[in-house]
Design a protein around this motif. Structure first.
Motif, PDB file in Angstrom:
ATOM      1  N   UNK A 120      34.091  47.674  37.139  1.00 16.96           N
ATOM      2  CA  UNK A 120      33.423  46.478  36.629  1.00 16.96           C
ATOM      3  C   UNK A 120      32.746  46.697  35.277  1.00 16.96           C
ATOM      4  N   UNK A 121      32.342  47.928  34.966  1.00 21.44           N
ATOM      5  CA  UNK A 121      31.565  48.144  33.739  1.00 21.44           C
ATOM      6  C   UNK A 121      32.294  48.936  32.667  1.00 21.44           C
ATOM      7  N   UNK A 122      33.416  49.565  32.977  1.00 24.28           N
ATOM      8  CA  UNK A 122      34.056  50.459  32.014  1.00 24.28           C
ATOM      9  C   UNK A 122      34.414  49.750  30.701  1.00 24.28           C
ATOM     10  N   UNK A 123      35.118  48.632  30.782  1.00 32.54           N
ATOM     11  CA  UNK A 123      35.497  47.909  29.563  1.00 32.54           C
ATOM     12  C   UNK A 123      34.354  47.041  29.036  1.00 32.54           C
ATOM     13  N   UNK A 124      33.739  46.187  29.886  1.00 36.51           N
ATOM     14  CA  UNK A 124      32.716  45.276  29.353  1.00 36.51           C
ATOM     15  C   UNK A 124      31.443  45.969  28.855  1.00 36.51           C
ATOM     16  N   UNK A 125      31.146  47.170  29.341  1.00 39.36           N
ATOM     17  CA  UNK A 125      29.917  47.855  28.926  1.00 39.36           C
ATOM     18  C   UNK A 125      30.234  49.067  28.054  1.00 39.36           C
ATOM     19  N   UNK A 126      30.911  50.060  28.620  1.00 40.01           N
ATOM     20  CA  UNK A 126      31.071  51.322  27.907  1.00 40.01           C
ATOM     21  C   UNK A 126      31.990  51.208  26.700  1.00 40.01           C
ATOM     22  N   UNK A 127      33.133  50.572  26.848  1.00 44.26           N
ATOM     23  CA  UNK A 127      34.006  50.416  25.688  1.00 44.26           C
ATOM     24  C   UNK A 127      33.443  49.398  24.694  1.00 44.26           C
ATOM     25  N   UNK A 128      32.732  48.407  25.203  1.00 40.01           N
ATOM     26  CA  UNK A 128      32.076  47.434  24.336  1.00 40.01           C
ATOM     27  C   UNK A 128      31.069  48.126  23.416  1.00 40.01           C
ATOM     28  N   UNK A 129      30.403  49.170  23.916  1.00 39.43           N
ATOM     29  CA  UNK A 129      29.455  49.930  23.100  1.00 39.43           C
ATOM     30  C   UNK A 129      30.149  51.012  22.278  1.00 39.43           C
ATOM     31  N   UNK A 130      31.200  51.603  22.832  1.00 40.09           N
ATOM     32  CA  UNK A 130      31.853  52.751  22.202  1.00 40.09           C
ATOM     33  C   UNK A 130      32.550  52.387  20.894  1.00 40.09           C
ATOM     34  N   UNK A 131      33.360  51.338  20.906  1.00 36.47           N
ATOM     35  CA  UNK A 131      34.177  51.033  19.728  1.00 36.47           C
ATOM     36  C   UNK A 131      33.353  50.606  18.506  1.00 36.47           C
ATOM     37  N   UNK A 132      32.352  49.731  18.639  1.00 34.36           N
ATOM     38  CA  UNK A 132      31.549  49.400  17.455  1.00 34.36           C
ATOM     39  C   UNK A 132      30.835  50.630  16.871  1.00 34.36           C
ATOM     40  N   UNK A 133      30.317  51.490  17.754  1.00 35.87           N
ATOM     41  CA  UNK A 133      29.628  52.687  17.266  1.00 35.87           C
ATOM     42  C   UNK A 133      30.589  53.607  16.522  1.00 35.87           C
ATOM     43  N   UNK A 134      31.793  53.766  17.063  1.00 39.44           N
ATOM     44  CA  UNK A 134      32.785  54.622  16.418  1.00 39.44           C
ATOM     45  C   UNK A 134      33.224  54.035  15.077  1.00 39.44           C
ATOM     46  N   UNK A 135      33.376  52.722  15.028  1.00 34.10           N
ATOM     47  CA  UNK A 135      33.720  52.070  13.755  1.00 34.10           C
ATOM     48  C   UNK A 135      32.618  52.254  12.725  1.00 34.10           C
ATOM     49  N   UNK A 136      31.373  52.125  13.169  1.00 34.93           N
ATOM     50  CA  UNK A 136      30.245  52.292  12.246  1.00 34.93           C
ATOM     51  C   UNK A 136      30.183  53.719  11.709  1.00 34.93           C
ATOM     52  N   UNK A 137      30.470  54.693  12.537  1.00 33.29           N
ATOM     53  CA  UNK A 137      30.449  56.091  12.099  1.00 33.29           C
ATOM     54  C   UNK A 137      31.508  56.370  11.037  1.00 33.29           C
ATOM     55  N   UNK A 138      32.554  55.580  11.024  1.00 29.68           N
ATOM     56  CA  UNK A 138      33.604  55.785  10.029  1.00 29.68           C
ATOM     57  C   UNK A 138      33.203  55.255   8.658  1.00 29.68           C
ATOM     58  N   UNK A 139      32.132  54.456   8.603  1.00 31.34           N
ATOM     59  CA  UNK A 139      31.498  54.119   7.336  1.00 31.34           C
ATOM     60  C   UNK A 139      32.008  52.904   6.594  1.00 31.34           C
ATOM     61  N   UNK A 140      32.984  52.188   7.125  1.00 31.40           N
ATOM     62  CA  UNK A 140      33.517  51.002   6.439  1.00 31.40           C
ATOM     63  C   UNK A 140      32.878  49.742   7.007  1.00 31.40           C
ATOM     64  N   UNK A 141      32.156  48.997   6.169  1.00 24.97           N
ATOM     65  CA  UNK A 141      31.444  47.809   6.656  1.00 24.97           C
ATOM     66  C   UNK A 141      32.203  46.513   6.385  1.00 24.97           C
ATOM     67  N   UNK A 142      33.133  46.528   5.448  1.00 19.69           N
ATOM     68  CA  UNK A 142      33.877  45.311   5.137  1.00 19.69           C
ATOM     69  C   UNK A 142      34.783  44.941   6.324  1.00 19.69           C
ATOM     70  N   UNK A 143      34.618  43.728   6.839  1.00 19.38           N
ATOM     71  CA  UNK A 143      35.411  43.272   7.977  1.00 19.38           C
ATOM     72  C   UNK A 143      34.977  43.876   9.303  1.00 19.38           C
ATOM     73  N   UNK A 144      33.769  44.459   9.335  1.00 22.33           N
ATOM     74  CA  UNK A 144      33.299  45.152  10.541  1.00 22.33           C
ATOM     75  C   UNK A 144      33.205  44.208  11.744  1.00 22.33           C
ATOM     76  N   UNK A 145      32.529  43.059  11.574  1.00 24.63           N
ATOM     77  CA  UNK A 145      32.336  42.141  12.700  1.00 24.63           C
ATOM     78  C   UNK A 145      33.664  41.609  13.227  1.00 24.63           C
ATOM     79  N   UNK A 146      34.563  41.283  12.320  1.00 17.58           N
ATOM     80  CA  UNK A 146      35.873  40.777  12.729  1.00 17.58           C
ATOM     81  C   UNK A 146      36.644  41.834  13.502  1.00 17.58           C
ATOM     82  N   UNK A 147      36.596  43.077  13.041  1.00 17.81           N
ATOM     83  CA  UNK A 147      37.328  44.155  13.708  1.00 17.81           C
ATOM     84  C   UNK A 147      36.774  44.428  15.099  1.00 17.81           C
ATOM     85  N   UNK A 148      35.438  44.440  15.214  1.00 19.77           N
ATOM     86  CA  UNK A 148      34.804  44.680  16.516  1.00 19.77           C
ATOM     87  C   UNK A 148      35.164  43.566  17.491  1.00 19.77           C
TER      88      UNK A 148
END
Length: 314
Positions: A120-148
């Motif tokens: 019940x929580x793997x995708x809606x909670x853990x992956x929901x938190x994991x992917x935005x954080x990983x994208x932010x660590x990569x340092x590209x902010x242009x199109x960030x919200x759309x990609x997330x």
């Protein structure tokens, strides 16, 4: 629970009924094509595709639960692949897509071992938190919200929502003394697909008033109401033979499936309208892509699973 050929007896009879209907439909289509050559080519290819789809589904559930889960996971993989091929992604994020695909076997593993809380929580909670954080660590902010948003919604739709079918199959073994998890899965899939056909048929026969003309111009109120009522009637008939629900509860489940299936259909239609495409793919002749075929199940599967779990499990 009596079993025939490794399946619950009632599921075997229901499957035979589906195949009988398919044979009858095929004969009717062949007669129509014979009477008017060239007028029913799309219907012919749609019918031929149903043979492959029903055959694959029947084979998967007949062999074993493990094979059925792998089959359902493969459906999720194809749906996610189609989705990601349609949605523009940032070049910097393409390496992250491997993690998105790895989510599929992990999510279906939670279903296979019946670990409801993690499922019940793997995708809606853990992956929901994991992917935005990983994208932010990569340092590209242009199109960030759309990609997330694109990746999170795609995973929810094609992995989390569809994986409810596998969870229903496994958990149903304990909670459905009538026909096990296979009976519940059969009830869900057959009625959802039947609802699509019924809404299309009633819409063709009586359709006048559009439901969402900008999203799905062919959807009419007459088709929606007629299709849902037909689905409710069929659910009331077959529900007591495949599930622990009586006639009234089965009819209510049919209502849930009919409405949820419609919402799933128009949601995917909205996405396709936004992207300017008619189909999500061309894998299934006459039907489009996998996502076109399972669009109703993206809503119907979780809706029915939680309906059943809330009312019919301790």
């Amino acid at each position: 629970m009596t079993r025939l050929f490794g399946l619950p007896e009632h599921v075997v009879y229901a499957t035979a009924g589906v195949w009988a209907l398919l044979i009858a439909a095929t004969l009717l289509v062949l007669v129509l094509r014979w009477r008017k050559p060239g007028h029913y080519d799309e219907l012919v290819s749609r019918t031929a595709s149903w043979w492959w789809m029903i055959g694959a589904f029947t084979f998967a559930i007949a062999v074993s639960t493990t094979v059925a889960i792998v089959f359902l996971a493969f459906i999720s993989y194809l749906a996610l692949k189609e989705y990601l091929s349609l949605i523009p992604t940032r070049r910097i994020d393409r390496g992250l897509l491997l993690f998105a695909y790895l989510a599929i076997p992990i999510q279906y593993y939670w279903a296979a071992i019946d670990w409801y809380n993690m499922f019940l929580v793997f995708v809606p909670v853990w992956l929901f938190l994991f992917f935005p954080a990983l994208m932010a660590l990569r340092g590209e902010t242009r199109g960030f919200l759309s990609a997330v948003g694109t990746l999170s919604w795609g995973l929810m739709l094609t992995v989390f929502c569809l994986s409810h079918m596998a969870m229903l199959l496994v958990s149903g073994e304990v909670h459905n003394p009538v026909a096990g998890g296979v009976g519940l899965l059969f009830f869900l899939v057959v009625l959802t697909q039947f609802n699509d056909v019924a809404q299309y048929t009633w819409g063709k026969l009586l359709g006048r008033h559009k439901v969402t003309p900008q999203v799905s111009p062919k959807k009419t109120w007459e088709g929606l109401v007629g299709g849902v009522l037909t689905t409710v009637a069929l659910a009331a008939v077959i529900g007591p033979y495949l599930t622990p629900m009586d006639v009234l509860w089965s009819a209510l489940a049919g209502l849930v499936l009919g409405v949820a299936g419609f919402l799933g259909d128009i949601t995917i239609s909205g996405m396709k309208r936004d992207l300017g495409v008619k189909d999500t793919g061309g894998l299934i002749p006459g039907h489009g892509g996998i996502l076109d075929r399972v669009d109703s199940l993206t809503y119907a599967a979780p809706a029915f699973f939680h309906f059943f779990r809330y009312f019919f499990t301790p």
